[in-house]
Design a protein around this motif. Structure first.
Motif, PDB file in Angstrom:
ATOM      1  N   GLU A   2     -12.066 -37.724 -55.213  1.00  0.00           N
ATOM      2  CA  GLU A   2     -12.062 -36.281 -55.458  1.00  0.00           C
ATOM      3  C   GLU A   2     -11.236 -35.875 -56.691  1.00  0.00           C
ATOM      4  OE1 GLU A   2     -11.237 -33.932 -51.940  1.00  0.00           O
ATOM      5  OE2 GLU A   2     -11.957 -35.587 -50.664  1.00  0.00           O
ATOM      6  N   ILE A   3     -10.607 -36.839 -57.313  1.00  0.00           N
ATOM      7  CA  ILE A   3      -9.692 -36.544 -58.428  1.00  0.00           C
ATOM      8  C   ILE A   3     -10.463 -36.197 -59.697  1.00  0.00           C
ATOM      9  CG2 ILE A   3      -8.008 -37.631 -59.987  1.00  0.00           C
ATOM     10  CD1 ILE A   3      -6.839 -39.003 -57.558  1.00  0.00           C
ATOM     11  N   ASP A   4      -9.930 -35.231 -60.433  1.00  0.00           N
ATOM     12  CA  ASP A   4     -10.447 -34.824 -61.739  1.00  0.00           C
ATOM     13  C   ASP A   4      -9.923 -35.842 -62.763  1.00  0.00           C
ATOM     14  OD1 ASP A   4     -11.156 -33.548 -64.086  1.00  0.00           O
ATOM     15  OD2 ASP A   4     -10.072 -31.690 -63.660  1.00  0.00           O
ATOM     16  N   VAL A   5     -10.598 -36.978 -62.856  1.00  0.00           N
ATOM     17  CA  VAL A   5     -10.120 -38.136 -63.615  1.00  0.00           C
ATOM     18  C   VAL A   5      -9.917 -37.817 -65.099  1.00  0.00           C
ATOM     19  CG1 VAL A   5     -10.652 -40.505 -64.318  1.00  0.00           C
ATOM     20  CG2 VAL A   5     -11.123 -39.763 -61.984  1.00  0.00           C
ATOM     21  N   ASP A   6     -10.855 -37.141 -65.717  1.00  0.00           N
ATOM     22  CA  ASP A   6     -10.760 -36.883 -67.157  1.00  0.00           C
ATOM     23  C   ASP A   6      -9.504 -36.077 -67.498  1.00  0.00           C
ATOM     24  OD1 ASP A   6     -13.097 -38.292 -67.637  1.00  0.00           O
ATOM     25  OD2 ASP A   6     -14.360 -36.504 -67.587  1.00  0.00           O
ATOM     26  N   HIS A   7      -9.262 -35.019 -66.740  1.00  0.00           N
ATOM     27  CA  HIS A   7      -8.078 -34.203 -67.017  1.00  0.00           C
ATOM     28  C   HIS A   7      -6.789 -34.938 -66.636  1.00  0.00           C
ATOM     29  CE1 HIS A   7     -10.815 -30.550 -67.169  1.00  0.00           C
ATOM     30  NE2 HIS A   7     -10.191 -30.582 -68.335  1.00  0.00           N
ATOM     31  N   LEU A   8      -6.844 -35.731 -65.586  1.00  0.00           N
ATOM     32  CA  LEU A   8      -5.665 -36.497 -65.189  1.00  0.00           C
ATOM     33  C   LEU A   8      -5.283 -37.499 -66.283  1.00  0.00           C
ATOM     34  CD1 LEU A   8      -3.550 -36.992 -63.029  1.00  0.00           C
ATOM     35  CD2 LEU A   8      -5.122 -38.628 -61.958  1.00  0.00           C
ATOM     36  N   ILE A   9      -6.256 -38.175 -66.852  1.00  0.00           N
ATOM     37  CA  ILE A   9      -6.002 -39.105 -67.958  1.00  0.00           C
ATOM     38  C   ILE A   9      -5.412 -38.344 -69.146  1.00  0.00           C
ATOM     39  CG2 ILE A   9      -7.123 -40.549 -69.712  1.00  0.00           C
ATOM     40  CD1 ILE A   9      -9.078 -41.443 -67.455  1.00  0.00           C
ATOM     41  N   GLU A  10      -5.995 -37.203 -69.466  1.00  0.00           N
ATOM     42  CA  GLU A  10      -5.507 -36.378 -70.572  1.00  0.00           C
ATOM     43  C   GLU A  10      -4.045 -35.990 -70.364  1.00  0.00           C
ATOM     44  OE1 GLU A  10      -6.434 -31.875 -72.044  1.00  0.00           O
ATOM     45  OE2 GLU A  10      -8.167 -33.125 -71.542  1.00  0.00           O
ATOM     46  N   GLU A  11      -3.698 -35.603 -69.159  1.00  0.00           N
ATOM     47  CA  GLU A  11      -2.322 -35.190 -68.866  1.00  0.00           C
ATOM     48  C   GLU A  11      -1.350 -36.364 -68.903  1.00  0.00           C
ATOM     49  OE1 GLU A  11      -1.172 -32.195 -68.919  1.00  0.00           O
ATOM     50  OE2 GLU A  11      -3.228 -31.512 -69.251  1.00  0.00           O
TER      51      GLU A  11
END
Length: 154
Positions: free
Chosen positions: A30-39
């Motif tokens: 369920e994780i927003d992977v793209d934004h998590l990587i960006e952060e």
């Protein structure tokens, strides 16, 4: 635009808290992977920027200490002892050491950070001392050991 992307753009703090809970619950799908990587990449860059920033201030004060301290002490008949510079040098060294303790892998980045910090430090030293550019070495003459040594004052 997905609901997670909207949440990321609308309420960053809420987005973080939601993802912390997802991670705790092991709901990785369920994780927003793209934004998590960006952060995460942004956090890494932020750590590097902080290290460079602290080195800029530390180097500027070491340069002022080396190239202007005696001139000011002589002018004010030995009553001036560079207390604010000393305080800044101590504070920046302490903050750098704390950062390196919290993130030991940054130690390998120190040589590059030093190279990036030196030129802005010279610019600050020139602006604050009004000494000519030719006063200061073109490349940093201090070793990392000296820069971080609490007893080193050039």
């Amino acid at each position: 635009m997905s609901e997670l992307t909207q949440e990321y753009e609308r309420d960053f703090y809420g987005w973080i808290q939601y993802h912390v809970e997802l991670l705790r619950q092991g709901k990785l799908a369920e994780i927003d992977v793209d934004h998590l990587i960006e952060e995460l990449e942004s956090m890494s860059k932020s750590e590097k920027r902080e290290l460079i920033s602290r080195l800029v201030v530390l180097l500027a004060h070491l340069l002022k200490w080396q190239y202007q301290y005696q001139q000011l002490a002589d002018r004010w008949q030995q009553t001036w002892q560079g207390g604010s510079w000393r305080g800044s040098i101590i504070e920046q060294r302490w903050q750098i050491m704390r950062q390196l303790q919290d993130s030991p892998s940054l130690k390998s980045y120190l040589p590059e950070a030093l190279n990036q910090a030196y030129s802005p430090a010279v610019k600050i030293a020139i602006a604050e001392t009004r000494l000519p550019l030719t006063t200061f070495p073109k490349i940093c003459s201090y070793t990392l050991e000296q820069i971080l040594d609490e007893n080193y004052y050039p």
